[in-house]
Structure formats: structure tokens, C-alpha cells
Design a protein around this motif. Sequence first.
Motif, PDB file in Angstrom:
ATOM      1  N   SER A   1      -4.555   0.765   5.001  1.00 60.54           N
ATOM      2  CA  SER A   1      -3.085   0.647   5.899  1.00 60.54           C
ATOM      3  C   SER A   1      -2.025   1.560   5.620  1.00 60.54           C
ATOM      4  CB  SER A   1      -2.797  -0.843   5.768  1.00 60.54           C
ATOM      5  OG  SER A   1      -1.793  -0.963   6.377  1.00 60.54           O
ATOM      6  N   ARG A   2      -1.760   2.466   6.201  1.00 59.21           N
ATOM      7  CA  ARG A   2      -0.424   3.257   5.977  1.00 59.21           C
ATOM      8  C   ARG A   2       0.903   2.160   5.745  1.00 59.21           C
ATOM      9  NH1 ARG A   2      -1.588   8.526   6.148  1.00 59.21           N
ATOM     10  NH2 ARG A   2      -3.375   9.276   7.346  1.00 59.21           N
ATOM     11  N   ARG A   3       0.861   1.404   6.774  1.00 61.94           N
ATOM     12  CA  ARG A   3       2.164   0.520   6.768  1.00 61.94           C
ATOM     13  C   ARG A   3       2.305  -0.466   5.772  1.00 61.94           C
ATOM     14  NH1 ARG A   3       3.488  -4.453   8.465  1.00 61.94           N
ATOM     15  NH2 ARG A   3       1.502  -5.329   9.234  1.00 61.94           N
ATOM     16  N   LEU A   4       1.115  -1.008   5.153  1.00 68.24           N
ATOM     17  CA  LEU A   4       1.242  -1.804   3.883  1.00 68.24           C
ATOM     18  C   LEU A   4       1.039  -0.827   2.612  1.00 68.24           C
ATOM     19  CD1 LEU A   4      -1.108  -4.600   4.876  1.00 68.24           C
ATOM     20  CD2 LEU A   4       1.416  -4.560   5.065  1.00 68.24           C
ATOM     21  N   ASP A   5       0.528   0.396   2.871  1.00 64.96           N
ATOM     22  CA  ASP A   5       0.143   1.054   1.605  1.00 64.96           C
ATOM     23  C   ASP A   5      -0.702   0.317   0.790  1.00 64.96           C
ATOM     24  OD1 ASP A   5      -0.069   3.350   0.125  1.00 64.96           O
ATOM     25  OD2 ASP A   5       1.831   2.830  -1.166  1.00 64.96           O
ATOM     26  N   ARG A   6      -1.849  -0.207   1.360  1.00 70.07           N
ATOM     27  CA  ARG A   6      -2.854  -0.913   0.533  1.00 70.07           C
ATOM     28  C   ARG A   6      -4.109  -0.570   1.079  1.00 70.07           C
ATOM     29  NH1 ARG A   6      -0.760  -6.254  -1.508  1.00 70.07           N
ATOM     30  NH2 ARG A   6      -2.980  -6.146  -2.327  1.00 70.07           N
ATOM     31  N   TYR A   7      -5.131  -0.794   0.115  1.00 70.73           N
ATOM     32  CA  TYR A   7      -6.569  -0.748   0.487  1.00 70.73           C
ATOM     33  C   TYR A   7      -7.227  -2.086   0.554  1.00 70.73           C
ATOM     34  CZ  TYR A   7      -6.039   3.950  -1.185  1.00 70.73           C
ATOM     35  OH  TYR A   7      -5.623   5.300  -1.147  1.00 70.73           O
TER      36      TYR A   7
END
Length: 100
Positions: free
Chosen positions: A11-17
Amino acid sequence: MESSFVYILYSRRLDRYYTGVTTLSVVEQIENHIEKKYGKLNFTQKADDWELYHSIKCEGFAQARRIEMHIKKMKSKIYLQNLKSFPEMVDKLLAKYRNN
């Protein structure tokens, strides 16, 4: 034998995998996450921009689950990025957790 996959979403918005395992097609699984079909407690509910970062086709669900748990225990973005950049890492995981 039923195909199973380990998939890694980003997720780009969260910068999480997010790492998961499925017996569905990876595309179908991502759609289920985006459509929020897994309830309010699922981590993927926090964003709607999940995209497939990487997937690993496994021999079966047991192997996929063991690889998923291995990846999650690493707790490392760098490890996830290396899995995508260095296919030999995936080959080693598939060999290590081969179904017997």
C-alpha cells in the motif's frame, strides 16, 4: 495438487506490506482484500490501494503457509524487497519448505 500462493501486497498510502497465503488466484485474493471481504479486524482494511508486490507459487497449502510464516518472522521490508530482487532466495525457500 491444488495450487497455493504466498502473496505480498503493498500500500503506497500506508507505505506498508502485507503477506498472506491463498488457494485462490492471486488476482481474486487481492480483489477480496480491496473489497474488504475479510472483516474489520483484517490489517488490509486500513487501505484500499493494495497492489501485488510479489507472489510465490507453492506446491500446496502447507508449504505456502510455512513460507508465509517464515517471511512474517523476518519482520523486514528489506527482506521482502530482496525476495523480489533475488529469485534465488525464493528458490531456497521453496526447497527448504518442500512438501514431503
